[in-house]
Enzyme design. Structure first.
Site, short mmCIF file in Angstrom:
data_model
loop_
_atom_site.label_atom_id
_atom_site.label_comp_id
_atom_site.label_asym_id
_atom_site.label_seq_id
_atom_site.Cartn_x
_atom_site.Cartn_y
_atom_site.Cartn_z
N LYS A 13 0.85 -1.19 0.00
CA LYS A 13 0.00 0.00 0.00
C LYS A 13 0.88 1.24 0.00
CE LYS A 13 -4.53 0.91 0.37
NZ LYS A 13 -5.54 0.30 -0.51
N THR A 58 -4.01 -5.19 0.61
CA THR A 58 -3.45 -3.85 0.82
C THR A 58 -4.34 -3.03 1.74
OG1 THR A 58 -4.52 -2.84 -1.12
CG2 THR A 58 -2.40 -3.95 -1.46
N ARG A 185 29.36 34.61 -6.66
CA ARG A 185 28.12 34.31 -7.38
C ARG A 185 27.04 33.90 -6.39
NH1 ARG A 185 28.65 28.06 -9.74
NH2 ARG A 185 29.39 27.15 -7.78
N GLN A 251 30.90 20.82 -5.43
CA GLN A 251 31.53 19.55 -5.06
C GLN A 251 32.31 19.68 -3.75
OE1 GLN A 251 31.35 20.88 -8.07
NE2 GLN A 251 31.41 19.35 -9.71
N HIS A 279 20.03 27.91 -10.84
CA HIS A 279 20.77 29.00 -11.46
C HIS A 279 20.01 30.32 -11.37
CE1 HIS A 279 23.82 26.33 -12.96
NE2 HIS A 279 22.92 25.58 -13.58
#
Length: 318
Positions: A13, A58, A185, A251, A279
């Site tokens: 379910k 279920t 940025r 990273q 962005h």
């Protein structure tokens, strides 16, 4: 037809919506979960020869989930509730050998009153769209008295942004490269992360209805790496590193997040982050003689949802 064979089978379910109020006088605690329960076991005949005698419906799975939400003393912890639910199901049904429980916890935080900044005892606010996630596998395939479990928790849709303190330069430049190097940025991402606990051994229920549940070591309230404390530390580590790191790249920042999660949580074996770039592109206003593209002068941006970079990594304990 004779060339076909059933190689795996799982059913259950999905989207069981649960809201639970735990009352202590006028002081209430609430949780809201979306639950998925999937089962594996000796259920092949329901597929192969239309034998429904092996099917735990279920609908029954849904009702079990609601009943456990009512009676379980572990309902406020998604990890412990998922373990309790999975343990009950594999213990109750002899032919069910594995239960896969997924719990998504929605955010409800206590309202702090503006008059005195005191949290209200039973009023709450949805103060964010990020959600805690839990995936639990309870395995009884080695025998009903040798239960084991795997637990993976996480966080999804944690939207973060900082308007400075992020650079990106020194990358590969060739004939396909159009991206300009920047020393400052906007950095924004929607954090998705999962962290995996060390494997657990579970005690089998001893009562007739198989409702008893013993919290495994490490997941009990007050334990050094109680899952609730881990969830708080993981979220805090992610936000702290995101805000404070002088980011050379997504990273590099991601790895620092993972390092801190591993360092602060002894029971966590690995953590995986997926960080899509959100962005923000400075609007070019040179056509009217306005500089809005150099980093020092860029102030008006267009949010761009696609395409986006996607950075992912797993950091594991040695």
């Amino acid at each position: 037809m004779s060339e076909s064979v059933l190689t795996s089978a799982r059913y259950g379910k999905d989207l069981i919506r649960v809201f639970r109020v735990v009352r202590d006088g006028e002081f209430h605690q609430v949780v809201e979960y979306n639950v998925r329960v999937l089962l594996e076991g000796d259920i092949e005949t329901s597929y192969l020869v239309a034998d429904n005698s092996v099917v735990v419906t279920t609908d029954a799975i849904k009702n079990i989930t609601y009943y456990l939400a009512k009676i379980s003393p572990h309902i406020l912890s998604p990890e412990r509730f998922a373990l309790h639910l999975g343990t009950h199901i594999v213990s109750k049904y002899a032919h069910i050998h594995r239960a896969f429980i997924t719990v998504e916890k929605l955010r409800w935080s206590r309202i702090a009153l503006s008059a005195n900044d005191h949290p209200h005892p039973h009023s709450f606010v949805r103060d964010g769209n990020d959600r805690q996630t839990v995936e639990v596998e309870v395995d009884a395939s080695a025998g009903k008295d040798k239960l084991s479990a795997k637990v993976t928790s996480g966080l999804t849709d944690l939207l973060v942004l900082k308007s400075g303190g992020s650079a990106f330069y020194g990358f590969v430049r060739d004939e396909y490269t159009t991206l300009q190097e920047v020393d400052d940025r906007i950095l924004s991402t929607s954090v998705d992360l999962t962290y995996t606990f060390a494997p657990l051994s579970l005690s089998s229920p001893t009562d007739d209805k198989k409702l008893d549940f013993t919290v495994p070591e490490g997941f009990a309230l007050g334990d050094v790496w109680d899952a609730a404390n881990v969830a708080t530390r993981v979220r805090n580590a992610t936000l702290d590193i995101f805000a404070l790191d002088a980011s050379a790249s997504v990273q590099a920042t991601l790895f620092k997040m993972g390092q801190r999660v591993i360092a602060e949580n002894a029971g966590v074996e690995s953590v995986t982050y997926e960080l899509p770039n959100k962005h923000y592109i400075p609007v070019d206003m040179k056509y009217i003689g306005v500089d809005n593209t150099t980093p020092a002068n860029a102030e008006v941006f267009v949010p761009v949802s696609a395409p986006s970079g996607l950075i992912s990594a797993t950091i594991s304990r040695k």
